[in-house]
Design an enzyme around this catalytic site. Sequence first.
Site, short mmCIF file in Angstrom:
data_model
loop_
_atom_site.label_atom_id
_atom_site.label_comp_id
_atom_site.label_asym_id
_atom_site.label_seq_id
_atom_site.Cartn_x
_atom_site.Cartn_y
_atom_site.Cartn_z
CG ASP A 16 -1.57 1.35 1.30
OD1 ASP A 16 -2.33 1.79 0.45
OD2 ASP A 16 -1.92 1.58 2.80
CG ASP A 18 -1.96 7.57 0.61
OD1 ASP A 18 -1.43 8.72 0.62
OD2 ASP A 18 -2.47 6.94 -0.29
#
Length: 452
Positions: A16, A18
């Site tokens: 991922d 953020d």
Amino acid sequence: MAQHFSLAACDVVGFDLDHTLCRYNLPESALLIYNSFAQFLVKEKGYDKELLTVTPEDWDFCCKGLALDLEDGNFIKLADNGTVLRASHGTKMMAPEALAEEYGGKEWKHFMSDAGMACRSGKYYFYDNYFDLPGALLCARVVDSLSKRNNGQKTFDFWKDIVAGIQHNYKMSAFKENCGIYFPEIKRDPGRYLHTCPESVKKWLQQLKNAGKILLLITSSHSDYCRLLCEYILGNDFTDLFDIVITNALKPGFFSHSPSQRPFWTLENDEEQEALPSLDKPGWYSQGNAVHLYELLKKMTGKNEPKVVYFGDSMHSDIFPARHYSNWETVLILEELRGDRDAKPEESEPLEKKGKYEGQKAKPLNALSKKWGSFFIDSVSGLENTEDSLFYTWSCKRISTYSTIAIPSIEAIAELPLDYRFSRFSSSSSKTAGYYPNPPLILSNNETLTTK
């Protein structure tokens, strides 16, 4: 299942973006996110101007793992068995008597064990990541404001305005069009809000690549924002690190939806162009689904069952769906492990860096909330704090159920050899086994606690 986990045994390593690869300066980003919603509600929807003023003390309300009941405006903290440990109406914490009267040690009305309970529905909303958390404080203050204005209002209908605020500030075209205040401000001063990747992490990513691992980036951020983040934290050549980049992935749907529901799209100048019947080659794509991705990974590795590990910070969007739907190994980035042992606030920026959204800065969102107590373990409000009254939280249970391991940051493991053997979470071992480098202090001190 084996008691140990090693990156060396994985064929594919996914990330991922953020709050996983890209770490934010939480006191600054929290205030910016809060302002992006508060200004919209006040200017566009006529809410009370008081929402625009936030004090350092207000931020203590923020705690991952809370659920907001959208109808009655109550926030609750759940035990692993579905009972309510603490609750507030708006920002006002319920006294033990009121808590007992409202919830009475019973299972919360919307609770379903683990996989059955979505984190988002028309009736409630779970706050499980640092992007969401400032919204919890804002919603709680909206409940306070509406209750005061409407003389003890009992039911609420403000959520549609929150959704409109999300659409205004964060829709797909917002970055390009400079809508709202979030993207324009990040563009103006990325160094205020973002931490660059440490050299150790950059070297580690290259080390994975050199070891023949396929590297994936799967983010729900749109491609233009993803590019800004990655160029800032990793450098302009960041695309050399990743075999496949997937933006606007719309997790958790990326994992849970079928290929026909969620095809991959080609991109040109950050605009989606053409839906693909399958994924045939590495590259940069939008949306998509884990099924077609895995088919491509089989081709790329020459294996029938390539082993994938995915790093993410959200239980709802990353860890639970990657494990539950795709049976991937999962590494949870849990900054609460950092806050648990290091209570020092992040250093203030020098004066010349202070900008127009200085306001009253948040405490680090990973720091312990005085109002809500530990993210991992808690006692029923008002009962004597004996061992019998202690419960694992629902959030803590999900960590040990769906994560392979949990770490405070990627940096925490970047200098370990790739064949380092981590103890994994497992139903047969202790609740603390999968935390690296150390379990939360409160769990270490209550290792004998039993699940209720």
